[in-house]
Design an enzyme around this catalytic site. Structure first.
Site, PDB file in Angstrom:
ATOM      1  N   ASP A   1       0.856  -1.182   0.000  1.00 46.49           N
ATOM      2  CA  ASP A   1       0.000   0.000   0.000  1.00 46.49           C
ATOM      3  C   ASP A   1       0.900   1.243   0.000  1.00 46.49           C
ATOM      4  OD1 ASP A   1      -2.169   1.885   0.555  1.00 46.49           O
ATOM      5  OD2 ASP A   1      -3.335   0.135   1.131  1.00 46.49           O
TER       6      ASP A   1
ATOM      7  N   HIS B   1       2.073   2.102  -3.236  1.00 41.94           N
ATOM      8  CA  HIS B   1       1.161   3.059  -3.855  1.00 41.94           C
ATOM      9  C   HIS B   1       1.686   4.492  -3.795  1.00 41.94           C
ATOM     10  CE1 HIS B   1      -2.449   0.086  -3.138  1.00 41.94           C
ATOM     11  NE2 HIS B   1      -1.472  -0.424  -3.857  1.00 41.94           N
TER      12      HIS B   1
END
Ligand SMILES: *[C@@H]1O[C@H](CO)[C@@H](O)[C@H](O)[C@H]1NC(C)=O
Ligand SMILES: *[C@@H]1O[C@H](CO)[C@@H](O)[C@H](O)[C@H]1NC(C)=O
Ligand SMILES: *[C@@H]1O[C@H](CO)[C@@H](O)[C@H](O)[C@H]1NC(C)=O
Length: 405
Positions: free
Chosen positions: A229, A252
Site C-alpha cells: 500500500d 502506492h
C-alpha cells in the site's frame, strides 16, 4: 515467598551492578536485558511475559535514563505488547535481536478484544528506539485467509505504533510483513524516524509503510520502503510533516489522505516531501479526498522527485472512492497551495499528471516548476488531465498541463 525476597533483592542488585557501573558520582544509564527477565529468545517459546516485566522495570527505573535491551543473536516470539509510560526517566529501547509475531491469526492473544496493534508504545515521552533487529509481523496468513471478505469489518493489527508520545526517535530497525500497516504514528509530536527498512510484498493488502494520523512535527528521513500500500500515508489532523531521502517501491506512493470520508471535516497541512525515488509504484505523489467531505489539504511541497515506471507520478484525486461509484457532492476537502518542483522520470501509464479537482471546491494555487515525465512505453507520449484547477507553471513542463498558466 517471603524467604525468596532477599534473593530477589540480591538478584536486582546484581543486575544493576553488572550493567550500571556507577561512573564517578551517579549512575547515568541502567540496562534491563530481556534475557535477565526470563526471555528464551529461541523463536518458539512465548517471551511476552519477560518483555512485560523488563519494560516495567525499565519504565520504573529512576535516574537519567534506562535502557530496555533486546540482544542480538536471538529471536523473540511475542504476543501483542503494550509498552506504557509515563516513565520515571528517559527510556531507550535497543533492539538488536529479532521479534516475531505469532504466525497464525487464531493464536494471537487479544484479551478477547480485536487485535488492534502488535507492538505499541503509549505515552512514552523522550523515547529512543534503535538497533539492528528485525520486527517481523509474519502477516502472510492474515493477508491470505483471514478476513478476505472486506465486508465483515474484521480488523487486522498494525505492526508497530507510537501513540500519544512526544519527542520520539526511532532509527535503524527493519520492519516487515505486518498483518496491516507496518508503522503508525498517532496523536504524537516531534517524532524523528530515520534509517528504517520497511518491507512487505507488493500484493499484500493495506500494508502501508508508515501511517501518520493526528500528529505534528514528524520527520521521516533516509529510509527504504516497499509494501502493498502507501509507502507513507498522511491522514487527518497531521501537520508539519517532513519526508526526505526515501526510496519507495513497490507500493502506492506517498499519499495525503484519503480525507473527508462520510462528510467528515479533515485537515492536513505543511507537508514537505523531498528527495524521493519511486520505482514501480502505482502512484508517485498523491492527494486523495472523498466527495462530500470538508476541511483542507494545503501548504504542501513535493520536490526533487524521481519516478521510474510509476503508473501515475502526480495525482490529485478529489473523486476518491473505494468501491465502484460514489456520488458527487456539493462540498469537498479544499486543496490549495501545492507545489511540484523538479520532478523527473517515467510513467508506465499515459496519464502522467492527473489533477482531478472538485467542482464544489476547485484546487487553487497549484504550482509546477520543472516537471518532466516521459512514458516508459516505446513511442508513447505522456499526457495530463486537469479538472477545476487554478495555478501556474514555470520552467520545463512535460506533458503539457494547460490548466496552469
Ligand atoms: C507493570 O506495571 C503496571 C503498573 O505498575 C502493572 O499494572 C502491571 O501489572 C505490570 N505488569 C507486569 C507484567 O508486571
Ligand atoms: C520541513 O518542512 C517545512 C515546510 O513545511 C520547511 O520549511 C522546513 O525547512 C523543513 N525542514 C526540514 C528539516 O527539511
Ligand atoms: C462526478 O463528477 C466528475 C467530474 O465532473 C465526473 O467525471 C463523474 O462522472 C461524476 N460522477 C458521478 C457519479 O456523477
Amino acid at each position: 515467598m517471603a524467604k525468596f525476597l532477599p534473593l530477589l533483592f540480591l538478584f536486582t542488585y546484581y543486575i544493576l551492578s553488572v550493567h550500571c557501573r556507577p561512573h564517578r558520582n551517579n549512575c547515568h544509564n541502567v540496562i534491563f536485558n530481556v534475557l535477565d527477565f526470563g526471555a528464551s529468545g529461541n523463536g518458539c517459546t512465548d517471551d511476552t511475559q519477560a518483555f512485560d516485566d523488563a519494560w516495567n522495570a525499565t519504565c520504573k527505573s529512576k535516574g537519567q535514563s534506562a535502557t530496555l535491551r533486546v540482544p542480538s543473536g536471538y529471536t523473540f516470539s511475542v504476543q501483542p505488547l503494550v509498552f506504557k509510560g509515563r516513565c520515571k526517566s528517559n527510556v531507550k529501547v535497543v533492539i538488536d535481536g529479532d521479534l516475531i509475531a505469532p504466525r497464525k491469526p487464531s493464536v494471537w492473544d487479544c484479551d478477547g478484544k480485536e487485535c488492534r496493534h502488535w507492538i505499541s508504545f503509549y505515552h512514552v515521552d523522550g523515547l529512543q528506539i534503535s538497533g539492528s533487529g528485525t520486527i517481523d509481523g509474519q502477516g502472510t496468513k492474515w493477508w491470505t485467509s483471514y478476513c478476505k471478505n472486506k465486508d465483515n469489518h474484521c480488523k487486522k493489527p498494525t505492526g508497530f505504533i507510537i501513540e500519544n508520545s512526544n519527542n520520539v526517535h526511532i532509527s535503524g530497525l527493519t520492519f516487515k510483513d505486518s498483518p496491516q500497516m507496518q508503522i503508525a504514528f498517532e496523536r504524537s509530536t516531534w517524532v524523528y524516524a530515520d534509517s528504517l527498512t520497511i518491507s512487505a510484498p507488493g500484493d499484500s493488502p493495506n500494508t502501508d509503510g508508515i501511517h501518520i494520523q493526528h500528529s505534528k512535527h514528524i520527520f521521516i528521513d533516509q529510509s527504504r520502503i516497499g509494501t502493498g500500500d502507501d509507502c507513507v500515508s498522511i491522514g487527518d489532523g497531521s501537520s508539519h510533516i517532513n519526508i526526505s531521502n526515501i526510496q519507495c517501491g513497490p507500493g502506492h506512493g506517498i499519499s495525503i489522505g484519503s480525507l473527508g470520508k462520510d462528510g467528515m471535516h479533515e485537515t492536513v497541512e505543511f507537508v514537505h516531501v523531498r528527495d524521493v525515488e519511486f520505482s514501480g509504484t502505482s502512484n508517485g505523489v498523491r492527494i486523495k479526498t472523498w466527495q462530500g467531505g470538508r476541511g483542507y489539504a494545503r501548504n504542501i511541497v513535493f520536490e526533487n522527485i524521481k519516478t521510474h515506471n510509476a503508473q501515475k507520478p502526480i495525482i490529485i484525486d478529489q473523486y476518491y472512492c473505494d468501491h465502484r461509484t460514489c456520488k458527487n457532492h456539493t462540498s469537498a476537502v479544499k486543496v490549495s497551495n501545492v507545489r511540484y518542483s523538479n520532478i523527473h522520470g517515467t510513467s508506465s501509464l499515459d496519464t502522467a499528471v492527473e489533477l482531478a479537482c472538485s467542482e464544489a471546491a476547485p484546487c487553487t494555487d497549484i504550482y509546477m516548476n520543472d516537471v518532466v515525465i516521459y512514458s516508459t512505453k516505446h513511442r508513447s507520449q505522456t499526457s495530463s488531465v486537469c479538472l477545476n484547477v487554478k495555478g501556474r507553471q514555470d520552467g520545463e513542463i512535460f506533458p503539457r498541463v494547460p490548466c496552469l498558466t
